[in-house]
Design a protein around this motif. Structure first.
Motif: not given
Length: 268
Positions: A132-133, A157-158, A173-176
């Motif tokens: 989630v972000v 969560i990011w 967040a996508i990279k994470e």
């Protein structure tokens, strides 16, 4: 609202019992009462009229009239048409290659952050690894609130620390998600009104860049017919970049109940 609507519909069906056959007069009376019940239940006039037109077309079919009693005919047709309008099957959409992006949109205070947590928990229970972000950089402590919700449901969560730009936050967040093997990213966006041009432009920009598999419009159950106006404004902004195939992904979530919102209905 649903209790009152159910009571009025049951009274309508009761009046048809004991009739030998379903005549045009019976149908006109029943549809008038159903329309009144729907409007008193705060159903949009255009949606109510479309529903009644579909009910009339199906109710006068010879196959139905021969097999069922008059009240059974109307009950069956009303149920079938309500189910068809609200959506019989709501199947979540995922990208062909993870991570899938789900954007959570809606008005301020409608429950987006709480619903994001509930969706994350549901996804976890069904074999997914959600992340989630929050892109709400405007409301004080909005991202901290999502952090507390994520902690409560046990999901990743990011935080997006170090930037207040929504697009940069989501890209992080996508990279994470790729590094942590998370397959669904839930983007808790800022609350917005359909008349807020700046936030609507931000929504369009996020949609264009992220190409989400799902967009969920969250609305409080007391919103009434303003749901049509609000969802219409948000969908109009989002559709500015959508292809025809993308439109199938638009959903409307309403505090635990999800149903497809067709473009034609959204703009009524």
């Amino acid at each position: 609202m649903f209790e009152n609507l159910t009571e009025k519909l049951q009274r309508t069906f009761k009046n048809l019992r004991g009739q030998g056959k379903l005549t045009d007069e019976h149908l006109d009376t029943a549809l008038a009462e159903i329309r009144e019940a729907l409007l008193e239940g705060d159903v949009n006039v255009g949606v109510a009229d479309e529903l009644l037109a579909n009910i009339r077309a199906k109710a006068i079919g010879s196959e139905v009239m021969l097999q069922l009693s008059p009240d059974q005919q109307v009950v069956k047709v009303v149920r079938d048409e309500l189910a068809a309008m609200l959506g019989k099957h709501a199947k979540p959409l995922f990208a062909s290659r993870p991570p899938s992006v789900w954007m959570i949109v809606g008005l301020q205070g409608s429950g987006k952050t709480t619903t994001t947590g509930k969706l994350a928990k549901w996804l976890s229970q069904h074999g997914h690894r959600p992340l989630v972000v929050s892109t709400d950089v405007y409301r004080p402590a909005a991202r901290e609130q999502l952090a507390q919700v994520a902690k409560a449901v046990g999901t990743a969560i990011w935080p997006g620390t170090g930037t207040d730009k929504p697009l940069e936050i989501v890209k992080g967040a996508i990279k994470e998600a790729k590094l942590s093997a998370s397959d669904v990213i839930l983007v808790d966006t800022a609350g917005r009104l359909h008349i807020d041009d700046d936030l609507m432009n931000e929504l369009s920009m996020l949609k264009k860049e992220l190409q989400p598999s799902e967009m969920l419009f969250i609305a409080d159950s007391m919103i009434g017919q303003d749901a049509v106006r609000s969802a219409g404004g948000i969908s109009q902004a989002a559709w500015a970049y959508w292809s025809d195939s993308d439109q199938a992904g638009w959903r409307c979530a309403r505090r635990g109940r999800r149903f497809r919102l067709a473009k034609s209905r959204a703009h009524r």
